[in-house]
Design a protein around this motif. Structure first.
Motif: not given
Lengths: 478, 478
Positions: A103, A97-101, A105
């Motif tokens: 943004e 997982v590299t993006h939250g929403g 990370l």
């Protein structure tokens, strides 16, 4: 059910075992494919098998003093990297997982492939004194491993499992726990799933990333390939040192605790299918069958038949048996084929002639045998037949295991016999990785385990001729 | 337990309710923090509450004909985008997987924030005829929403929940299901969790992304704020059209099926804490308490005390009551405080004097009341007291709800009263979004629901003065 589908033919297992297997998985409505390769849908009938496994196994975990917890599904990359052997083994098959929403990370997170690192992080917070030990935790969850190939139940990118993680004050206690849980697994496979097992220790090459020892229960499938059904690991204090987990002992000194982990997964359902199934479909061990007995009224339009069938159903359910009735408009032939495909252990039929004679007819899924049962003995007889089905399945699987486990004196002999008949070849072994690799390369087999029950087959390694250390099992594995 | 820790003081709820809340979550050992912000660890005692909730609620789902399934945790971005309103609502809070192992994925996947799209993809595969309907599926799993703020149980980036997803041949059936499941939730909150609810419909603004209607059960916490405890959605055939799911009806024509979904989560545990808790810690409703009664021997070094206590424990367990004994070396004061903090409904004490009189002493967690119970009546009395604790908790919460729900005739009045006392303000409302937004902006409240039980408080909207359509509840929500 109704007439929504025809009971379809499946491929014969003798013609194409792999095709037979996937046919059973889909036609018995255990599983469906999703749009992501390697990620499967557990359909109601398949999930109900897992629920039964969970319920029974969870009770065993609780009896042995374990508590359930739930930890996050994401692991920061830096956390995963704390134990070197562990990250080397798992990093190549992590989903990141590299993006939250919207943004990006600051640090990427992997979806847990297993949770040793997360448990260690938590243990560091809650273990301080010898009084905090042992910690006996278990987690039911799904894990992700980004595998290249996939197969229903046997190899999923996401699969359901349980992972036990425990911490102990002493090495002796931790080693005892590792063995205890392997015993829980072995008993479960044999007494609940009717799958005989070989218990043993994995070689250095085959053990879990980061473990000092890995123990395993190995089963033999109907096609004589091996299935590793459950494993239990002793970690020593390796993770504790890497994560700086310490406790104050009774001696007032700081110590590192000793750790174990152990797991089984929905892979066991694949094992059930390949151990007990036949050319008519699934055959389920009664302890975990979602439907243990299906009541089928014969000539149901005749007066009194449906009432009698409903009474049988109510009596079975009241006796704690998982029973259903099928009073749909389908033909008797369709219904017989449908419940054979679904692997329902017992089919209870009642028609006008049976009512006259105050009896019903019970057909066993495993043997096809039919018995007439006086209605007064219904519950007792059904219980007895469910036990008989379990015992019959176990005996057949045990025979398969025993008849296809054989001693070999040389690599050549393993190669030849394995090509002819598969199964487990047992040989003496010097313990060297080189010989294990040669066996893989030349005979196409992996080491399954060094069984606890050792036999003395000779004095020298079957591969290199040097002095032997162990008797070991070889096989082709799922 | 033993003397590993002191029972610590917690912040008074009157001093700082938010601090009191997090103190209870951590000191009662329900939860721990992980290294990822907003991702929490459900500790054994917190998870055991969830297991009890799951077991009881799952039985209700099965009674109402639902089957459990498990679908993948990842959703391809293109799949999420198929229903426009849905993706708009969820995309901003998705965690995105971009790499599998060392390879960049061709399409990125989000970790499910909810599974409507996955269920629709599966339904398209398995729904073809009216005979395939209804499909009544439920899934227990965790979901991820990349929120900016977090709070134990109330707002996690990852939380545990159940999501029901059903498909029906007709609108009427689907609407009936939506209401049935809201009823299951409402009964569960009241009869199991002792939390009185207001049942109603959400406004257009507050409904679920992609739903035609959202129904809700709203609870009032001890601090008079609102908690949305469960929701049930009617989707019409919107997703079915977007995913091209059709079935052949009895009329031999193609139709779109009608859909619902409904969910509750570990948020309910936050609700339990804030509804029933007090300045001594957690107070658990007996139906879901991991320990319903703790047996504490008094002067346990005296002859016969431990034996008598063990007999009490065995009798309670045999009667199906979740009981434990604490015969550790801790003081009586420590033990009383510890089990108060943990919210154990009943404390059963027995000492030398009690043994002489053939009695024990039972202390209620909710009221502090102590009763002497003749040993011959132990099981019956404990059952009676557990019921009494449930009823006592429910009555207190009901009083809180009723005393703090009040009618207002104007926005000004809502603003003033809400600032003074919180709670639920009920007003008439024209149904316009503008008025709802003004209420939010000027009085700081959101609409909680349009209750099923409507009252006529007047003819005009309390905000704009136009003709009123509904009576509506306003409040400050968690």
């Amino acid at each position: 059910m109704a007439d929504k589908k025809q009971v379809e033919q499946i491929t014969d297992m003798e013609v194409d075992f792999a095709k037979w297997y996937t046919d059973v998985c889909t036609k018995a409505e255990l599983i469906d494919y999703s749009s992501i390769k390697g990620m499967f849908i557990y359909r109601p009938y398949g999930y109900a098998i897992w629920e039964n496994i969970q319920r029974l196994m969870d009770a065993e975990f609780k009896k042995t003093g374990h508590e359930n917890v739930y930890l996050p599904m994401l692991i920061p990359e830096s956390l995963l990297q704390k134990e070197k052997d562990h990250v080397e083994g798992f990093a190549p098959e992590c989903a990141w997982v590299t993006h939250g929403g919207s943004e990006k990370l600051e640090e990427r997170y992997c979806i847990r492939p297993t949770s040793e690192t997360l448990f260690c992080e938590h243990y560091k917070n809650i273990i301080h004194s010898h009084r905090d030990l042992p910690k006996l935790y278990n987690q039911w969850c799904s894990v992700l491993r980004w595998e290249k190939t996939s197969r229903p139940f046997l190899r999923h990118r996401e699969f359901l499992w349980q992972e036990g993680h425990t911490m102990h004050a002493t090495e002796a206690e931790a080693r005892e726990e590792t063995q205890r849980m392997l015993g829980v697994y072995a008993d479960f496979m044999e007494n609940v799933l009717a799958m005989p097992v070989v218990r043993g220790r994995k070689t250095e090459k085959e053990k879990f990333n980061g473990a000092e020892e890995t123990y395993t229960v190995e089963c033999m499938m109907h096609d004589r390939k091996a299935l590793q059904a459950g494993t239990s690991h002793y970690f020593g204090d390796g993770f504790a040192r890497a994560f700086d987990i310490t406790f104050t002992g009774k001696d007032n000194q700081l110590h590192y605790p000793h750790q174990t982990s152990w797991g089984v997964s929905t892979r066991m359902i694949g094992g059930i299918i390949m151990t007990h199934g036949d050319n008519n479909g699934l055959v389920l061990p009664p302890c975990i069958a979602p439907i243990q007995a299906v009541v089928i009224p014969v000539a149901q339009h005749k007066p009194g038949v449906l009432d009698h069938a409903a009474t049988l159903l109510a009596r079975l359910q009241a006796a704690g048996i998982r029973a259903r009735m099928d009073d749909s408009e389908q033909s008797m032939g369709w219904k017989a084929a449908e419940y054979e495909m679904k692997g329902v252990p017992l089919r209870v039929e009642i028609g006008p002639k049976d009512i006259e004679k105050d009896q019903c007819v019970i057909a066993r899924r495993d043997s096809g045998e039919k018995v007439f049962v006086p209605l007064g003995q219904l519950e007792d007889k059904v219980r007895e037949l469910l036990d008989a089905v379990h015992d019959g399945l176990y005996a057949r699987a045990k025979r398969n295991l025993e008849e296809n486990t054989y001693a070999c004196a040389s690599l050549e002999e393993v190669k030849e016999k394995m090509a002819q008949r598969g199964g487990f070849a047992k040989t003496m072994w010097c313990g060297d990785l080189e010989c294990e690799l040669r066996m893989k390369e030349e005979a196409g087999v992996s080491s399954r385990c060094i069984p606890f029950e050792q036999e003395h087959l000779g004095d020298t390694c079957a591969i290199c001729g040097k002095p032997a250390k162990h008797m070991i099992y070889w096989g082709v594995a799922y």
